[in-house]
Design a protein around this motif. Sequence first.
Motif, mmCIF file in Angstrom:
data_model
loop_
_atom_site.group_PDB
_atom_site.id
_atom_site.type_symbol
_atom_site.label_atom_id
_atom_site.label_comp_id
_atom_site.label_asym_id
_atom_site.label_seq_id
_atom_site.Cartn_x
_atom_site.Cartn_y
_atom_site.Cartn_z
ATOM 1 N N PRO A 241 -1.313 -63.708 -17.299
ATOM 2 C CA PRO A 241 -0.069 -63.007 -17.638
ATOM 3 C C PRO A 241 0.819 -62.732 -16.433
ATOM 4 C CG PRO A 241 -1.924 -61.488 -17.741
ATOM 5 C CD PRO A 241 -2.496 -62.877 -17.558
ATOM 6 N N GLN A 242 0.267 -62.873 -15.220
ATOM 7 C CA GLN A 242 1.050 -62.637 -14.013
ATOM 8 C C GLN A 242 1.870 -63.846 -13.583
ATOM 9 O OE1 GLN A 242 -2.303 -61.520 -11.531
ATOM 10 N NE2 GLN A 242 -1.724 -59.363 -11.591
ATOM 11 N N TRP A 243 1.618 -65.005 -14.229
ATOM 12 C CA TRP A 243 2.340 -66.205 -13.821
ATOM 13 C C TRP A 243 3.710 -66.243 -14.511
ATOM 14 C CZ3 TRP A 243 4.929 -70.606 -14.927
ATOM 15 C CH2 TRP A 243 5.120 -71.476 -13.853
ATOM 16 N N ARG A 244 4.728 -65.859 -13.769
ATOM 17 C CA ARG A 244 6.127 -65.897 -14.215
ATOM 18 C C ARG A 244 6.322 -65.319 -15.619
ATOM 19 N NH1 ARG A 244 9.445 -70.555 -11.136
ATOM 20 N NH2 ARG A 244 8.227 -70.513 -9.209
ATOM 21 N N PRO A 245 5.939 -64.068 -15.823
ATOM 22 C CA PRO A 245 6.123 -63.461 -17.153
ATOM 23 C C PRO A 245 7.599 -63.387 -17.516
ATOM 24 C CG PRO A 245 5.635 -61.778 -15.516
ATOM 25 C CD PRO A 245 5.415 -63.102 -14.836
ATOM 26 N N GLU A 246 7.874 -63.506 -18.799
ATOM 27 C CA GLU A 246 9.263 -63.445 -19.252
ATOM 28 C C GLU A 246 9.786 -62.015 -19.269
ATOM 29 O OE1 GLU A 246 8.725 -65.459 -22.955
ATOM 30 O OE2 GLU A 246 9.156 -67.433 -22.091
ATOM 31 N N ARG A 247 8.875 -61.041 -19.473
ATOM 32 C CA ARG A 247 9.237 -59.624 -19.482
ATOM 33 C C ARG A 247 8.154 -58.850 -18.744
ATOM 34 N NH1 ARG A 247 9.133 -58.850 -25.797
ATOM 35 N NH2 ARG A 247 7.130 -59.818 -25.293
ATOM 36 N N PRO A 248 8.509 -57.783 -18.062
ATOM 37 C CA PRO A 248 7.489 -57.003 -17.346
ATOM 38 C C PRO A 248 6.360 -56.529 -18.258
ATOM 39 C CG PRO A 248 9.689 -56.329 -16.667
ATOM 40 C CD PRO A 248 9.875 -57.274 -17.818
ATOM 41 N N GLU A 249 6.705 -56.178 -19.486
ATOM 42 C CA GLU A 249 5.676 -55.672 -20.393
ATOM 43 C C GLU A 249 4.670 -56.742 -20.802
ATOM 44 O OE1 GLU A 249 9.568 -55.935 -22.890
ATOM 45 O OE2 GLU A 249 8.969 -55.491 -20.817
ATOM 46 N N ASP A 250 5.000 -58.018 -20.588
ATOM 47 C CA ASP A 250 4.058 -59.084 -20.921
ATOM 48 C C ASP A 250 2.842 -59.070 -20.000
ATOM 49 O OD1 ASP A 250 5.724 -59.920 -22.940
ATOM 50 O OD2 ASP A 250 6.647 -61.522 -21.761
ATOM 51 N N VAL A 251 2.997 -58.502 -18.817
ATOM 52 C CA VAL A 251 1.874 -58.442 -17.882
ATOM 53 C C VAL A 251 0.877 -57.371 -18.305
ATOM 54 C CG1 VAL A 251 1.206 -58.087 -15.476
ATOM 55 C CG2 VAL A 251 3.348 -59.258 -16.023
ATOM 56 N N GLY A 252 1.382 -56.227 -18.767
ATOM 57 C CA GLY A 252 0.505 -55.139 -19.179
ATOM 58 C C GLY A 252 -0.076 -54.394 -17.989
ATOM 59 N N ASP A 253 -0.948 -53.461 -18.279
ATOM 60 C CA ASP A 253 -1.547 -52.623 -17.243
ATOM 61 C C ASP A 253 -2.818 -53.212 -16.655
ATOM 62 O OD1 ASP A 253 0.455 -50.699 -17.605
ATOM 63 O OD2 ASP A 253 -0.669 -49.719 -19.217
ATOM 64 N N ASN A 254 -3.336 -54.265 -17.275
ATOM 65 C CA ASN A 254 -4.613 -54.828 -16.811
ATOM 66 C C ASN A 254 -4.582 -56.338 -16.962
ATOM 67 O OD1 ASN A 254 -7.229 -55.299 -16.028
ATOM 68 N ND2 ASN A 254 -8.189 -54.197 -17.729
ATOM 69 N N ALA A 255 -3.814 -56.994 -16.100
ATOM 70 C CA ALA A 255 -3.700 -58.450 -16.171
ATOM 71 C C ALA A 255 -5.048 -59.128 -15.965
ATOM 72 C CB ALA A 255 -2.704 -58.950 -15.132
ATOM 73 N N GLU A 256 -5.937 -58.473 -15.199
ATOM 74 C CA GLU A 256 -7.246 -59.052 -14.928
ATOM 75 C C GLU A 256 -8.058 -59.263 -16.200
ATOM 76 O OE1 GLU A 256 -5.997 -56.326 -13.587
ATOM 77 O OE2 GLU A 256 -5.810 -56.670 -11.430
ATOM 78 N N ARG A 257 -7.712 -58.520 -17.243
ATOM 79 C CA ARG A 257 -8.432 -58.619 -18.511
ATOM 80 C C ARG A 257 -8.335 -60.029 -19.103
ATOM 81 N NH1 ARG A 257 -10.141 -55.406 -22.868
ATOM 82 N NH2 ARG A 257 -9.453 -56.124 -24.925
ATOM 83 N N SER A 258 -7.359 -60.796 -18.652
ATOM 84 C CA SER A 258 -7.224 -62.171 -19.144
ATOM 85 C C SER A 258 -8.394 -63.040 -18.719
ATOM 86 C CB SER A 258 -5.923 -62.787 -18.624
ATOM 87 O OG SER A 258 -5.981 -62.944 -17.209
ATOM 88 N N ASN A 259 -9.026 -62.709 -17.586
ATOM 89 C CA ASN A 259 -10.208 -63.417 -17.101
ATOM 90 C C ASN A 259 -10.005 -64.909 -16.864
ATOM 91 O OD1 ASN A 259 -12.077 -61.182 -16.972
ATOM 92 N ND2 ASN A 259 -12.069 -61.179 -19.195
ATOM 93 N N LEU A 260 -8.759 -65.328 -16.714
ATOM 94 C CA LEU A 260 -8.441 -66.688 -16.306
ATOM 95 C C LEU A 260 -7.415 -66.642 -15.190
ATOM 96 C CD1 LEU A 260 -8.947 -67.110 -19.650
ATOM 97 C CD2 LEU A 260 -8.264 -69.429 -19.029
#
Length: 268
Positions: A241-260
Amino acid sequence: MTDSSSWVPEGVNTALPSAARVYDYLLGGGHNFSGDRALAEKLVTVVPARDMARLNRAFLRRAVLHLVDAGITQFLDLGSGIPTVGNVHEIAHSADPDIRVVYVDYEPVAVAHSELMLADEPNATILQADMRDPEKILNSPRVRDLLDLDRPLGLLMVGVVQFIPDADDPWALAASYRDAMAPGSYLALSAFTWDNAPAGMAGAVEVFKNSQDPIFPRARAEIMRMFDGFDLVEPGLVYTPQWRPERPEDVGDNAERSNLYAGVARKP
């Protein structure tokens, strides 16, 4: 969808889960069987698998659109999976219907449904092959007829390298494709990592041992090595979610949760 459906290709072992069908289920698709669904439900007890699948799919969309904006007009999608909404040719053709796409997968259900979906699509096709055989893939008439390897290419390895064990040297595999690509080509890659939730990912490894596709998560440095010979574009190798998100809220509070981890890089 029932396991007795007429769309099952001959010879498919519907009792043995496959990563492509598990991913299809996690994304809300209908081309999966009871064993795939059972494995997926076990998976969500150890990692946030639905979020991981959704965020990885969103990364694919942003990466493809970035490459289109960078002038890429042809794509090779390795380990493309079952065609659910938001496939590469749909994303790319929303910007330019003349963009050409070759999908590659070895999973029979993925190939069968891709063939049906692409039957009337002159600028996209599917090749049944194992991504670990780059010579076969790159020299396939199906690839050669649609892609010009003397021109810049968008190579997609999104959510697939975790299925390649160290013994099969995914780093050398990435280098083989890199060497065959013209300067100005791009690699978009995402992969499972241990870094955020080692215990949960160890549980995922155990779950996938009961499928035809064991997984091999890796640390960030190991994934970074797959970009050797490329120049990473900003923001580098980050969680999906940290790779060029379209909106700040797309990253969320825990991007690490994506585990990729995910990144896009250009061949100079």
